[in-house]
Design a protein around this motif. Sequence first.
Motif, mmCIF file in Angstrom:
data_model
loop_
_atom_site.group_PDB
_atom_site.id
_atom_site.type_symbol
_atom_site.label_atom_id
_atom_site.label_comp_id
_atom_site.label_asym_id
_atom_site.label_seq_id
_atom_site.Cartn_x
_atom_site.Cartn_y
_atom_site.Cartn_z
ATOM 1 N N VAL A 2 70.369 -26.169 114.504
ATOM 2 C CA VAL A 2 70.780 -27.522 114.098
ATOM 3 C C VAL A 2 69.663 -28.526 114.378
ATOM 4 N N VAL A 3 69.072 -28.441 115.566
ATOM 5 C CA VAL A 3 67.992 -29.354 115.929
ATOM 6 C C VAL A 3 66.791 -29.155 115.004
ATOM 7 N N ALA A 4 66.461 -27.897 114.716
ATOM 8 C CA ALA A 4 65.312 -27.604 113.852
ATOM 9 C C ALA A 4 65.528 -28.151 112.449
ATOM 10 N N VAL A 5 66.723 -27.943 111.899
ATOM 11 C CA VAL A 5 67.019 -28.436 110.548
ATOM 12 C C VAL A 5 66.960 -29.960 110.514
ATOM 13 N N ALA A 6 67.530 -30.602 111.524
ATOM 14 C CA ALA A 6 67.505 -32.064 111.575
ATOM 15 C C ALA A 6 66.074 -32.581 111.679
ATOM 16 N N PHE A 7 65.263 -31.914 112.490
ATOM 17 C CA PHE A 7 63.872 -32.331 112.646
ATOM 18 C C PHE A 7 63.111 -32.184 111.331
ATOM 19 N N ILE A 8 63.314 -31.056 110.654
ATOM 20 C CA ILE A 8 62.625 -30.823 109.388
ATOM 21 C C ILE A 8 63.082 -31.826 108.322
ATOM 22 N N ALA A 9 64.369 -32.108 108.296
ATOM 23 C CA ALA A 9 64.891 -33.070 107.323
ATOM 24 C C ALA A 9 64.259 -34.444 107.500
ATOM 25 N N PHE A 10 63.918 -34.784 108.737
ATOM 26 C CA PHE A 10 63.272 -36.066 109.006
ATOM 27 C C PHE A 10 61.770 -36.015 108.750
ATOM 28 N N SER A 11 61.131 -34.898 109.102
ATOM 29 C CA SER A 11 59.670 -34.827 109.110
ATOM 30 C C SER A 11 59.056 -34.413 107.777
ATOM 31 N N LEU A 12 59.747 -33.574 107.014
ATOM 32 C CA LEU A 12 59.131 -32.966 105.840
ATOM 33 C C LEU A 12 59.015 -33.884 104.619
ATOM 34 N N PRO A 13 60.034 -34.704 104.265
ATOM 35 C CA PRO A 13 59.990 -35.465 103.003
ATOM 36 C C PRO A 13 58.716 -36.274 102.753
ATOM 37 N N PRO A 14 58.151 -36.984 103.754
ATOM 38 C CA PRO A 14 56.926 -37.744 103.451
ATOM 39 C C PRO A 14 55.784 -36.881 102.928
ATOM 40 N N TYR A 15 55.742 -35.621 103.348
ATOM 41 C CA TYR A 15 54.640 -34.752 102.953
ATOM 42 C C TYR A 15 54.926 -34.015 101.648
ATOM 43 N N LEU A 16 56.185 -34.000 101.224
ATOM 44 C CA LEU A 16 56.513 -33.458 99.907
ATOM 45 C C LEU A 16 56.342 -34.509 98.817
ATOM 46 N N SER A 17 56.210 -35.760 99.216
ATOM 47 C CA SER A 17 56.071 -36.850 98.241
ATOM 48 C C SER A 17 54.695 -36.875 97.591
ATOM 49 N N LEU A 18 53.722 -36.205 98.219
ATOM 50 C CA LEU A 18 52.330 -36.197 97.755
ATOM 51 C C LEU A 18 51.699 -37.589 97.802
ATOM 52 N N ASP A 19 52.277 -38.460 98.598
ATOM 53 C CA ASP A 19 51.781 -39.822 98.731
ATOM 54 C C ASP A 19 51.137 -39.990 100.105
ATOM 55 N N PRO A 20 49.802 -40.066 100.179
ATOM 56 C CA PRO A 20 49.141 -40.194 101.483
ATOM 57 C C PRO A 20 49.586 -41.418 102.270
ATOM 58 N N ALA A 21 50.069 -42.442 101.583
ATOM 59 C CA ALA A 21 50.503 -43.658 102.277
ATOM 60 C C ALA A 21 51.730 -43.402 103.136
ATOM 61 N N ARG A 22 52.473 -42.329 102.864
ATOM 62 C CA ARG A 22 53.677 -42.019 103.628
ATOM 63 C C ARG A 22 53.402 -41.098 104.813
ATOM 64 N N SER A 23 52.175 -40.669 104.977
ATOM 65 C CA SER A 23 51.832 -39.779 106.086
ATOM 66 C C SER A 23 52.061 -40.487 107.418
ATOM 67 N N ARG A 24 52.604 -39.751 108.380
ATOM 68 C CA ARG A 24 52.834 -40.327 109.706
ATOM 69 C C ARG A 24 51.597 -40.200 110.598
ATOM 70 N N VAL A 25 50.571 -39.533 110.089
ATOM 71 C CA VAL A 25 49.304 -39.417 110.817
ATOM 72 C C VAL A 25 48.215 -40.040 109.952
ATOM 73 N N PRO A 26 47.546 -41.078 110.412
ATOM 74 C CA PRO A 26 46.491 -41.697 109.597
ATOM 75 C C PRO A 26 45.353 -40.728 109.333
ATOM 76 N N ALA A 27 44.866 -40.724 108.100
ATOM 77 C CA ALA A 27 43.785 -39.814 107.727
ATOM 78 C C ALA A 27 42.449 -40.355 108.218
ATOM 79 N N PRO A 28 41.650 -39.548 108.899
ATOM 80 C CA PRO A 28 40.316 -40.010 109.318
ATOM 81 C C PRO A 28 39.397 -40.156 108.112
ATOM 82 N N ASP A 29 38.534 -41.147 108.138
ATOM 83 C CA ASP A 29 37.645 -41.420 107.006
ATOM 84 C C ASP A 29 36.683 -40.272 106.734
#
Length: 213
Positions: A2-29
């Motif tokens: 349950v904890v794993a599924v909840a964590f994935i549901a929160f963490s995964l969508p920004p990275y499936l969007s293919l939008d770098p602006a939604r990344s929770r980790v800033p990209a180094p230049d």
Amino acid sequence: MVVAVAFIAFSLPPYLSLDPARSRVPAPDFFPPHFVMLSLHVVFGSIAMITCCLQIWPWFRARYPRAHRLIGRVYVFGGCLPAGVLGLVVGVATPYGPVTRASDVTLALLWLGVTVAGWRMARQRRFVDHRRWMIRSFALTMSIITNRLYSVLFVILLEPQLETTFHGDVELMVATVSGLATWLGWVLPLLVAEWWLERGDAAKRRARARRTA
């Protein structure tokens, strides 16, 4: 699970969007592929987390041994190994400083090492050793959850010190939070796993001693 599924549901969508602006980790230049590699790391890591939960479930292992073997291959080759290799690259390029970099690289190497060791033990039919290595692998796979919990805790504890300890430097505070959370996030779960293994071995030794007494 349950904890794993909840964590994935929160963490995964920004990275499936293919939008770098939604990344929770800033990209180094200095590393343009960072977002792509981080996204793939998160996807493969999510596969590892879900399959890992099924692998350590005793009822499932006993009732569906063939499924356990098949899912185990997915866990190793479709989850841990690609996620670990990508995590190693992303860890080297982390924007959070050298303390976090050292932790991420160490974690990735250990995760790859213990998982490969567990897979080899299964191939050699050394199932007791296989179980021990895979418990370590499980602890490292799930350590991302404790990492995030520590991040929240240290932000709450250290934010009041922003103007004093960190002299108003937000980046320094973030790097400090990240360094503390990354190291504690995987070291403590791995220590708990080792304690669990030693506890079980000690109980078996006592049982054998009673039978032979």
